[in-house]
Design a protein around this motif. Structure first.
Motif, PDB file in Angstrom:
ATOM      1  N   ASN A  12       0.812  -1.222   0.000  1.00  0.00           N
ATOM      2  CA  ASN A  12       0.000   0.000   0.000  1.00  0.00           C
ATOM      3  C   ASN A  12       0.842   1.269   0.000  1.00  0.00           C
ATOM      4  O   ASN A  12       0.547   2.223  -0.730  1.00  0.00           O
ATOM      5  CB  ASN A  12      -0.932  -0.008   1.217  1.00  0.00           C
ATOM      6  N   GLU A  13       1.893   1.296   0.819  1.00  0.00           N
ATOM      7  CA  GLU A  13       2.729   2.503   0.897  1.00  0.00           C
ATOM      8  C   GLU A  13       3.417   2.784  -0.429  1.00  0.00           C
ATOM      9  O   GLU A  13       3.472   3.934  -0.878  1.00  0.00           O
ATOM     10  CB  GLU A  13       3.759   2.344   2.011  1.00  0.00           C
ATOM     11  N   ARG A  14       3.924   1.743  -1.059  1.00  0.00           N
ATOM     12  CA  ARG A  14       4.589   1.910  -2.349  1.00  0.00           C
ATOM     13  C   ARG A  14       3.593   2.343  -3.430  1.00  0.00           C
ATOM     14  O   ARG A  14       3.920   3.160  -4.288  1.00  0.00           O
ATOM     15  CB  ARG A  14       5.290   0.607  -2.753  1.00  0.00           C
ATOM     16  N   ARG A  15       2.406   1.803  -3.397  1.00  0.00           N
ATOM     17  CA  ARG A  15       1.396   2.169  -4.398  1.00  0.00           C
ATOM     18  C   ARG A  15       0.962   3.622  -4.226  1.00  0.00           C
ATOM     19  O   ARG A  15       0.737   4.330  -5.219  1.00  0.00           O
ATOM     20  CB  ARG A  15       0.210   1.214  -4.334  1.00  0.00           C
ATOM     21  N   GLU A  16       0.865   4.075  -3.008  1.00  0.00           N
ATOM     22  CA  GLU A  16       0.553   5.484  -2.770  1.00  0.00           C
ATOM     23  C   GLU A  16       1.676   6.373  -3.293  1.00  0.00           C
ATOM     24  O   GLU A  16       1.421   7.441  -3.886  1.00  0.00           O
ATOM     25  CB  GLU A  16       0.339   5.725  -1.276  1.00  0.00           C
ATOM     26  N   HIS A  17       2.915   5.939  -3.055  1.00  0.00           N
ATOM     27  CA  HIS A  17       4.078   6.699  -3.550  1.00  0.00           C
ATOM     28  C   HIS A  17       4.038   6.812  -5.075  1.00  0.00           C
ATOM     29  O   HIS A  17       4.214   7.909  -5.624  1.00  0.00           O
ATOM     30  CB  HIS A  17       5.364   6.003  -3.101  1.00  0.00           C
ATOM     31  N   PHE A  22       3.473   9.579 -10.407  1.00  0.00           N
ATOM     32  CA  PHE A  22       2.928   9.647 -11.764  1.00  0.00           C
ATOM     33  C   PHE A  22       1.843  10.723 -11.853  1.00  0.00           C
ATOM     34  O   PHE A  22       1.690  11.368 -12.892  1.00  0.00           O
ATOM     35  CB  PHE A  22       2.380   8.279 -12.175  1.00  0.00           C
ATOM     36  N   GLY A  23       1.098  10.911 -10.751  1.00  0.00           N
ATOM     37  CA  GLY A  23       0.053  11.923 -10.753  1.00  0.00           C
ATOM     38  C   GLY A  23       0.587  13.330 -10.894  1.00  0.00           C
ATOM     39  O   GLY A  23      -0.049  14.201 -11.498  1.00  0.00           O
ATOM     40  N   LYS A  24       1.780  13.602 -10.342  1.00  0.00           N
ATOM     41  CA  LYS A  24       2.380  14.943 -10.425  1.00  0.00           C
ATOM     42  C   LYS A  24       2.568  15.380 -11.867  1.00  0.00           C
ATOM     43  O   LYS A  24       2.540  16.571 -12.170  1.00  0.00           O
ATOM     44  CB  LYS A  24       3.733  14.958  -9.699  1.00  0.00           C
ATOM     45  N   PHE A  25       2.801  14.406 -12.754  1.00  0.00           N
ATOM     46  CA  PHE A  25       3.085  14.718 -14.150  1.00  0.00           C
ATOM     47  C   PHE A  25       1.939  14.330 -15.084  1.00  0.00           C
ATOM     48  O   PHE A  25       2.074  14.427 -16.305  1.00  0.00           O
ATOM     49  CB  PHE A  25       4.367  14.000 -14.584  1.00  0.00           C
ATOM     50  N   GLY A  26       0.818  13.886 -14.514  1.00  0.00           N
ATOM     51  CA  GLY A  26      -0.332  13.514 -15.332  1.00  0.00           C
ATOM     52  C   GLY A  26      -0.068  12.335 -16.252  1.00  0.00           C
ATOM     53  O   GLY A  26      -0.594  12.285 -17.368  1.00  0.00           O
ATOM     54  N   ILE A  27       0.749  11.395 -15.788  1.00  0.00           N
ATOM     55  CA  ILE A  27       1.127  10.238 -16.610  1.00  0.00           C
ATOM     56  C   ILE A  27       0.177   9.082 -16.326  1.00  0.00           C
ATOM     57  O   ILE A  27      -0.003   8.677 -15.183  1.00  0.00           O
ATOM     58  CB  ILE A  27       2.574   9.796 -16.314  1.00  0.00           C
ATOM     59  N   ALA A  95       8.972  14.421 -16.960  1.00  0.00           N
ATOM     60  CA  ALA A  95       8.655  13.000 -17.087  1.00  0.00           C
ATOM     61  C   ALA A  95       7.392  12.786 -17.907  1.00  0.00           C
ATOM     62  O   ALA A  95       7.273  11.804 -18.648  1.00  0.00           O
ATOM     63  CB  ALA A  95       8.491  12.363 -15.701  1.00  0.00           C
ATOM     64  N   GLY A  96       6.454  13.713 -17.801  1.00  0.00           N
ATOM     65  CA  GLY A  96       5.219  13.592 -18.562  1.00  0.00           C
ATOM     66  C   GLY A  96       5.452  13.627 -20.059  1.00  0.00           C
ATOM     67  O   GLY A  96       4.820  12.885 -20.819  1.00  0.00           O
ATOM     68  N   LYS A  97       6.382  14.478 -20.506  1.00  0.00           N
ATOM     69  CA  LYS A  97       6.684  14.566 -21.931  1.00  0.00           C
ATOM     70  C   LYS A  97       7.353  13.291 -22.446  1.00  0.00           C
ATOM     71  O   LYS A  97       7.210  12.923 -23.611  1.00  0.00           O
ATOM     72  CB  LYS A  97       7.603  15.760 -22.205  1.00  0.00           C
ATOM     73  N   ILE A  98       8.096  12.625 -21.565  1.00  0.00           N
ATOM     74  CA  ILE A  98       8.840  11.436 -21.975  1.00  0.00           C
ATOM     75  C   ILE A  98       7.974  10.185 -21.932  1.00  0.00           C
ATOM     76  O   ILE A  98       8.012   9.350 -22.846  1.00  0.00           O
ATOM     77  CB  ILE A  98      10.077  11.255 -21.065  1.00  0.00           C
ATOM     78  N   LEU A  99       7.166  10.042 -20.894  1.00  0.00           N
ATOM     79  CA  LEU A  99       6.445   8.785 -20.673  1.00  0.00           C
ATOM     80  C   LEU A  99       5.009   8.795 -21.169  1.00  0.00           C
ATOM     81  O   LEU A  99       4.326   7.765 -21.088  1.00  0.00           O
ATOM     82  CB  LEU A  99       6.472   8.437 -19.180  1.00  0.00           C
ATOM     83  N   SER A 100       4.541   9.912 -21.700  1.00  0.00           N
ATOM     84  CA  SER A 100       3.170   9.972 -22.192  1.00  0.00           C
ATOM     85  C   SER A 100       3.060   9.675 -23.688  1.00  0.00           C
ATOM     86  O   SER A 100       1.965   9.487 -24.202  1.00  0.00           O
ATOM     87  CB  SER A 100       2.557  11.350 -21.895  1.00  0.00           C
ATOM     88  N   HIS A 101       4.189   9.664 -24.383  1.00  0.00           N
ATOM     89  CA  HIS A 101       4.159   9.352 -25.823  1.00  0.00           C
ATOM     90  C   HIS A 101       5.514   8.786 -26.219  1.00  0.00           C
ATOM     91  O   HIS A 101       6.466   8.777 -25.430  1.00  0.00           O
ATOM     92  CB  HIS A 101       3.840  10.603 -26.648  1.00  0.00           C
ATOM     93  N   HIS A 102       5.620   8.288 -27.444  1.00  0.00           N
ATOM     94  CA  HIS A 102       6.886   7.680 -27.878  1.00  0.00           C
ATOM     95  C   HIS A 102       7.425   8.300 -29.159  1.00  0.00           C
ATOM     96  O   HIS A 102       8.282   7.706 -29.829  1.00  0.00           O
ATOM     97  CB  HIS A 102       6.719   6.163 -28.067  1.00  0.00           C
ATOM     98  N   SER A 103       6.974   9.491 -29.500  1.00  0.00           N
ATOM     99  CA  SER A 103       7.431  10.116 -30.749  1.00  0.00           C
ATOM    100  C   SER A 103       8.918  10.458 -30.703  1.00  0.00           C
ATOM    101  O   SER A 103       9.546  10.617 -31.749  1.00  0.00           O
ATOM    102  CB  SER A 103       6.612  11.378 -31.032  1.00  0.00           C
TER     103      SER A 103
END
Length: 264
Positions: A12-17, A22-27, A95-103
């Motif tokens: 649970n603690e790791r999942r919250e982390h 990921f939420g900070k960057f909208g991923i 991180a959002g720019k990198i992990l949200s797409h693969h262009s």
């Protein structure tokens, strides 16, 4: 790009982390319920992986199989790319720019390590600039352990699956991917620099709040290897120095150099 984070259902603690990171960057991402030791023989058989001769502990095997199951998922779901992460990572800027797409991924980018584990690695002098991301991709030329974060193409997943199915004696998953495959696999492995993710125990050192559940198993398997290694280094000091100079010359001839990898 489809992102998965390997995590035990009970963590649970790791999942919250991870949800926070990921939420900070909208991923967008999905949790992948990690394999547990009681299921390893069943899953290994389904993946055509031989467990008969390995020295790995059950928890280490379960970790390995969790990664391999995601490789198989990428193939079965016909994913162009898959991001695979462990549940103790921290994400860096953009991180959002990198992990949200693969262009941004080059045509030959079948395996890309996006985490930092060692502060320095050997890489090819040829690099690919990711201008909009202020990062670079180097071709790895030396081992770089850790499976905290990496990206695979469908072709990369297929080749890694076939590679690991050929093992008669399994070793840790990061040694298979970022040492053995690095030396003998069909595809090059790219290293992102600066890295966009890092595991908590690397970033926080002894102040980690997310200790690894596998650390005790690894210590039991490794035994006294570290102590023996120090004695050998002292005994063969002059030989090692000569080998170091020879290695530096060979790297120069092969257009390779040592790069420092930071987390940003």
């Amino acid at each position: 790009m489809q992102n998965y984070v390997i995590s035990l259902v009970s963590a649970n603690e790791r999942r919250e982390h991870i949800s926070s990171e990921f939420g900070k960057f909208g991923i967008n991402f999905d949790f992948f319920d990690a394999v547990t030791p009681d299921k390893i023989h069943q899953i290994a058989e389904a993946l055509s992986i031989d467990l008969r001769h390995t020295d790995l502990r059950p928890g280490e095997i379960a970790c390995l199989l969790s990664h391999v199951m995601l490789w198989k998922r990428a193939i079965d779901l016909d994913l162009d790319f898959i991001g695979i992460f462990e549940d103790d990572i921290h994400l860096g800027e953009d991180a959002g720019k990198i992990l949200s797409h693969h262009s941004w991924i080059p045509e030959d980018g079948h395996i890309i390590k996006v985490e930092v584990f060692y502060p320095e690695v050997v890489a090819s002098m040829k690099l690919k600039l990711l201008k909009n991301l202020n990062r670079r991709l180097f071709t790895l030329k030396s081992k770089h352990m850790g499976t905290g974060g990496y990206i695979l193409s469908k072709q990369g997943a297929k080749d890694l699956l076939a590679f690991i199915q050929g093992y008669q004696k399994l070793i840790p998953i990061d040694h298979i991917m970022f040492k053995d495959y690095l030396e003998n696999g069909a595809y090059k492995i790219y290293q992102m620099s600066p890295a966009v993710c890092v595991q908590d125990f690397i970033l926080m050192r002894e102040k980690t709040s997310l200790p690894s559940s596998l650390s005790n198993e690894r210590k039991l398997r490794k035994g006294s290897t570290r102590r023996i290694s120090k004695k050998l280094m002292f005994k063969d000091k002059m030989m090692k120095e000569l080998m170091r100079i020879t290695t530096q010359f060979r790297r120069l001839m092969r257009a390779e150099f040592i790069i420092k990898i930071n987390f940003k």
